[in-house]
Design an enzyme around this catalytic site. Sequence first.
Site, mmCIF file in Angstrom:
data_model
loop_
_atom_site.group_PDB
_atom_site.id
_atom_site.type_symbol
_atom_site.label_atom_id
_atom_site.label_comp_id
_atom_site.label_asym_id
_atom_site.label_seq_id
_atom_site.Cartn_x
_atom_site.Cartn_y
_atom_site.Cartn_z
ATOM 1 C CB SER A 125 -0.901 0.000 1.244
ATOM 2 O OG SER A 125 -1.511 1.251 1.441
ATOM 3 C CE1 TYR A 150 -4.182 -2.125 4.764
ATOM 4 C CE2 TYR A 150 -3.600 0.164 4.311
ATOM 5 C CZ TYR A 150 -3.876 -1.119 3.868
ATOM 6 O OH TYR A 150 -3.833 -1.402 2.526
#
Length: 326
Positions: A125, A150
């Site tokens: 990501s 995350y």
Amino acid sequence: MTVLVTGAAGFIGAYTCRALAARGERVLGLDDFNDYYDPAIKRDRVAVLCPQVPIAELDLADHDALAALFERERPTRVVHLAAQAGVRYSLQNPRAYARSNLLGFTHVLELCRRHGVEHLVYASSSSVYGGRAIPPFREDQRIDRPLSFYAATKVANEAMAWSYAHLYGLACTGLRFFTVYGAWGRPDMAPVLFARAVLAGREIAVYNHGRMRRDFTHVGDIVAGVLGALDHPPSAGDGDGAPHRLFNLGNHTPVELERFIAVIEQAAGRPARKRYEPMQPGDMPETMADTSAAAAAFGFAPRTGIERGLPEVVDWCRDYFGPDRY
């Protein structure tokens, strides 16, 4: 020759399954259809985008079930897209991220090693760039200041994959996705959230008082990058002596949040009702991908701007949800 796609009912996963099947690959999907958002959207998504692809319903954290699937299907390549997603939700439920993104990924790595998988492509990501981010983000920038749990799990995934590439010669490619959007997108992300709200006349929360820039990347461009990476496995010389590489997949064109909203307003045919809010914990004020490495390695060249891509999102929301479900 089987390609296993985890997270196959997810947004990027279903489009990836469709693209792989369209070019004649034998594709097997895997997804747990969890309720992070409405599972009905996931089932409808695969029914429309990749109905010909069988999808095994299991949890990556269930090692025995995953091991049985590897033993039965013997995948030659794996596209690992399954993860607990969402920056803000990781502040509320970090254990879900540890279970899926850390334990689940450990199981995937170990089973790929045991079964001699030729190439593992996995989702990372843009969030990994965190507090040290300097636009445009390059793959060689430091990523030791993640701004959310995350993001921290995605940083860990990259380190875990490198260790398996180094120790066992498992060819791994990590893809850092930059704000992916399109029809059938995740309902918890801004493109669909904003489109539905504007269509319904609901207020939208504009964080950091609108002073945000995002490298919005159309799902079609992302899938082209996933397939390009899959077709070009790394060699031992690509990752400090290990067969491991990282690539940014983004549009290299950050868009001001106010411009993003304006395009949605135009497509919806009505103005947005905005409520300006401060920056949310875990968010980054700007993302911008340097995609030169992916361009050199496999010709990655995003082609879809928001002026074409966002109206697709608005039209899909209008058709799928309808006025009673905006």
